[in-house]
Scaffold this active site. Structure first.
Site, mmCIF file in Angstrom:
data_model
loop_
_atom_site.group_PDB
_atom_site.id
_atom_site.type_symbol
_atom_site.label_atom_id
_atom_site.label_comp_id
_atom_site.label_asym_id
_atom_site.label_seq_id
_atom_site.Cartn_x
_atom_site.Cartn_y
_atom_site.Cartn_z
ATOM 1 N N GLU A 428 0.833 -1.217 0.000
ATOM 2 C CA GLU A 428 0.000 0.000 0.000
ATOM 3 C C GLU A 428 0.862 1.260 0.000
ATOM 4 O OE1 GLU A 428 -2.986 -0.318 3.049
ATOM 5 O OE2 GLU A 428 -3.772 -2.162 2.188
ATOM 6 N N GLU A 504 -3.619 -9.046 0.379
ATOM 7 C CA GLU A 504 -4.102 -8.793 1.749
ATOM 8 C C GLU A 504 -5.611 -8.666 1.743
ATOM 9 O OE1 GLU A 504 -1.950 -5.771 3.966
ATOM 10 O OE2 GLU A 504 -3.790 -5.241 5.029
HETATM 11 C C1 GAL Z 1 -3.915 -2.559 5.585
HETATM 12 C C2 GAL Z 1 -2.405 -2.486 5.790
HETATM 13 C C3 GAL Z 1 -2.002 -3.279 7.007
HETATM 14 C C4 GAL Z 1 -2.862 -2.902 8.173
HETATM 15 C C5 GAL Z 1 -4.318 -3.113 7.838
HETATM 16 C C6 GAL Z 1 -5.231 -2.752 8.984
HETATM 17 O O1 GAL Z 1 -4.385 -1.666 4.674
HETATM 18 O O2 GAL Z 1 -1.714 -2.984 4.679
HETATM 19 O O3 GAL Z 1 -0.657 -3.039 7.311
HETATM 20 O O4 GAL Z 1 -2.613 -1.573 8.480
HETATM 21 O O5 GAL Z 1 -4.629 -2.284 6.742
HETATM 22 O O6 GAL Z 1 -6.556 -2.820 8.592
#
Ligand code: GAL
Length: 814
Positions: A428, A504
């Site tokens: 991200e 993710e």
């Molecule tokens: C994602 C990010 C993670 C964590 C997560 C929490 O967007 O890549 O590191 O922060 O959100 O929801």
């Protein structure tokens, strides 16, 4: 464990002559917090400093404080500057060769000196680095000094720990040797009948020109040499040369997730009958492929990537993680059905990757969470509002100068692990939203491909439309989608040659800690707000326990094989990133299991979907005093065809998993205390499994259960003992919060306690802990001697309990 033995030997005989082996030097360091004037100098007096054993993380000792500049992102724990010093004894004989020191990971910004001479500085806190000590050593005592600077805060979006938190090794060689990360093993052709094993070997020669023999032996898991390749090579004066050997391996034992077969490459460099150096590399023979239609293929067979993202801390132990703590994490994730881990968002510990090789885990190793620009995440304030904090982090401070070296070092260090199937060059990343992202993305791909072309390069991208528009995806081997699975499915039709991975995705958990349930639809927002102040609760809290997102993504992955699979956020709760809550929360809520590894309900969602053994898991607990007659929503995860719920002998009916689009079953049941029986059946109505939940009476006794009742007597191994608060009949009291005291006798000690409550500010290094929703955890470590370890747990008004753990030789399988 081999390193421990070598450390023991090293302590006895000081450093060996030229062994070529790594010698662990974790013992006997001096440490002090705070900056020191001239502490790098040889004659600096460090008598008043503390003696510590590495790995060491000073942040985890706390205390938690709202005044800490790490804020909620860094678990409100202290950071700052720290110094370490260590004496090294070197013999004259060793000075005829070379002596290197290797730090596997220091968080962060370390500077190292030997005998007052500065060797270098390394900002990145996740990478392994080495210095050549030879020119500055003298026979006798030498002083190694390390300054660690983690004072720029807030410096990360999660807890990083502070200090020399991974192993430190010495390598003593002759003048002709295989340098650090000097081998590269690839398997460009793999079949059941034969594999081609290509070996690249670097040999450094700090000596006059010489001819040497390079022998590469392939040794199987039983220790048998199955292939040998010999080559005579010439080494110019003061040079490093690269040699290649192409070896055919008949009927190779392939590495996969079920049978993670490993081989050792033993490299021997010799001159006549004299061995100059030996070097060992673990590798596996496997073929990996991502297909635009079929998804991921391991050795030609389709396998869905069922992944979890993990940060590197081990809860109460911080980031100074003994090998067994990592292994337990992997075991717990495998028991949930996961076959893959993403090392979010940084290179992992070498020990962790070795364990992934051993346990057949598919790994996405990640390099960066930021490129040139630091992130500015939100933190939630105590008043329930939120503010944006600009990080003083690697991205803004060091990326531009260091990214090429750092990315290259990650790949050089880890490119022999069969477990690693993909590299991620970012998570991200800010720049991805604009055209600059595509430029840096291309540069990083280019850098990485110089060191490895056998794995897929991906990037955890949150803005897929921008990545399409600016050509970012076009430069990746594997298009990574953080959360945006709908876009991935659309893009499959627009870009039919593209291969995909869900880098993710939200896990199937609600933003509540393990064992907490708030059902009242009208007042839950208010109730949660009282306990966990935040304005964003409603958005995050989907109706009916919030499983919708996790279920939806899994359904998409199952129905669309081209997606290859996905990584949930996260497998374990981790320290810091308390989003969407603030103080008193100090750890995250995202895990399928809590901070000490106890399963939350969401864990069972994946178990139901990812594992074959018949199971039912229903929740909540059945202790709702005062709610008699009120409706309690019961949810069940299962992989059985039919589930029946019986309360105190009365059936509330059967439900079939096929009859619903959701991957969970619901009942509305008026509460009456007693026994809840949840029966899982097959299509014919035959019982396969059952779960019984009883209304517990008052807390009356303590139960202890160890994950390992026999551990290695090596000073490292661990036993995690789960402490349960039970009623007089042995039922877990799911609301119990009794304080439990621990005493240990024999060959072990307590190195951590915890309970999975993200708001508990008790020290992790204590002899007592309050239970949280019925459970607490004690972590016992061997003191290095063989014998028994007796743990006793006592609590006010509770029958105490004891457990014996044997320290000897543990039996552990892959
Ligand atoms: C994602 C990010 C993670 C964590 C997560 C929490 O967007 O890549 O590191 O922060 O959100 O929801």
């Amino acid at each position: 464990m081999r390193q421990v033995f070598l450390a023991f030997l090293a302590a006895l005989i000081s450093l060996p002559a030229f062994s070529g082996d790594k010698i662990n030097i974790n013992n006997g360091w001096r440490f002090i917090r705070g900056d020191q004037y001239s502490a790098h100098a040889i004659h600096f007096d460090d008598c008043a400093w503390q003696t510590v054993r590495l790995p060491h993380d000073w942040s985890i000792l706390g205390p938690f404080s709202q005044d800490e500049p790490t804020l909620s992102r860094g678990a409100y724990l202290p950071t700052g500057i720290g110094w370490y010093r260590k004496n090294l004894n070197v013999t004259k004989r060793q000075l005829e060769g070379k002596v290197f020191v290797e730090f596997e990971g220091v968080y962060m910004n370390s500077t190292v000196w030997i005998n007052g001479q500065k060797l270098g500085q390394r900002p990145n806190g996740y990478l392994t680095f080495e210095y050549d000590l030879t020119p500055y050593l003298k026979a006798g005592e030498n002083t190694l000094a390390v300054r660690v600077d983690n004072s720029a805060q807030p410096g990360s979006r999660w807890y990083t720990g502070s200090g020399i938190y991974r192993d430190v090794n010495l390598k003593v060689t002759g003048k002709t040797y295989v340098p650090q990360w000097g081998t590269y093993v690839t398997t460009p052709y793999v079949s059941e009948a034969m594999a081609r094993v290509c070996v690249e070997t670097k040999i450094a020669n700090a000596d006059a020109t010489k001819n040497v023999t390079l022998v590469s032996q392939i040794i199987d898991a039983s220790g048998k040499t199955v292939e040998t390749s010999t080559k005579t090579v010439s080494l110019p004066t003061d040079s490093t040369s690269l040699f290649t050997q192409d070896i055919s391996l008949d009927q190779p034992k392939l590495w996969d997730t079920k049978n993670p077969n490993l081989y050792t490459l033993r490299t021997v460099v010799s001159q006549g009958r004299k061995t100059l150096d030996t070097y060992e590399t673990t590798f596996g023979v496997r073929d990996i492929r991502f297909d635009p239609n079929k998804g991921f293929l391991l050795n030609g067979k389709h396998e869905i990537i069922k992944g979890v993202c993990l940060h590197q801390d081990a809860g109460p132990l911080g980031v100074a993680v003994p090998e067994r703590a990592f292994e337990r994490q992997i075991e717990i994730m495998k028991a949930m059905g996961a076959n893959a881990i993403r090392t979010a968002h940084n290179p992992a510990s070498p020990a962790f990757l070795d364990l992934c090789d051993k346990h057949g885990i598919l790994v996405m190793e990640e390099s960066f969470d930021e490129w040139s620009s630091s992130k500015a995440p939100q933190v939630f304030t105590t008043e329930g509002g939120r503010k944006t904090v600009k990080l003083q982090s690697y991205g803004g401070l060091y990326f531009d100068e260091w990214h090429e070296r750092d990315l290259t070092d990650m790949v050089l260090r880890d490119r022999n692990h069969p477990s690693i199937i993909m590299w991620s060059i970012g998570n991200e990343i800010n720049e991805i939203w604009g055209p600059k992202g595509a430029v840096i993305n291309r540069e990083l791909v280019k850098i990485l491909k110089k060191s490895d072309t056998t794995r897929y390069i991906t990037n955890g991208i949150l803005g897929p439309s921008q990545a399409n528009r600016y050509g970012t995806y076009a430069d990746l081997d594997l298009a990574g989608y953080n959360y945006r699975m709908d876009n991935a499915i659309k893009d499959h039709y627009t870009y039919p040659d593209r291969v995909f991975i869900g880098t993710e995705n939200r896990s199937a958990v609600v933003m509540l800690p393990r064992g907490e349930y708030i059902f009242d639809q009208d007042t839950y927002e208010h109730k949660i707000f009282e306990k966990y102040p935040s304005k964003d609760i409603q958005k995050l809290f989907n109706k009916r326990m919030g499983y919708a997102q996790g279920e939806r993504v899994w359904k998409q992955v199952k129905e669309n094989p081209f997606l290859s699979g996905f990584f949930i956020w996260t497998g374990f709760d981790y320290l810091g990133e308390t989003v969407p809550y603030s103080w008193p929360s100090r750890s995250s809520y995202f895990g399928a299991v809590d901070l000490v590894g106890l399963p939350k309900d969401g864990y069972h969602f994946y178990r139901a979907q990812w594992k074959d053994e018949p199971m039912v898991h229903a929740f909540p607990h059945w202790n709702w005093e005062g709610k008699e007659g009120e409706i309690i929503p019961l949810t069940c995860f299962t992989n059985c065809d039919v589930v029946e719920v019986i309360v105190n002998g009365k059936s509330y009916g059967e439900k079939a998993t096929r009859s619903t689009m959701d991957l969970h079953l619901n009942w509305d049941i008026p509460y009456t205390p007693g026994e809840l029986k949840i029966i899982g059946k097959n299509k014919k109505g035959e019982k396969l499994t059952e779960q019984i939940i009883c209304t517990a009476s008052a807390p009356s006794q303590i139960a202890l259960e160890a994950d390992q009742t026999v551990i290695d007597a090596d000073g490292q191994d661990l036993s995690y003992v789960t402490v349960s608060i039970c009623d007089k009949d042995g039922n877990l009291v799911p609301t119990a919060s009794d304080e439990i005291n621990f005493t240990v006798k024999g060959q072990g000690k307590i190195i951590g306690v915890g309970n999975g409550d993200p708001t508990d500010h008790g020290s992790f290094q204590a002899n007592n802990r309050k239970a949280f929703n019925g459970y607490a955890m004690v972590i016992i470590q061997s003191d290095g001697k063989t014998g028994s370890i007796k743990l006793k747990a006592t609590g006010k008004g509770l029958k105490s309990s004891e457990i014996i753990i044997q320290a000897g030789k543990a039996k552990r399988g892959a």
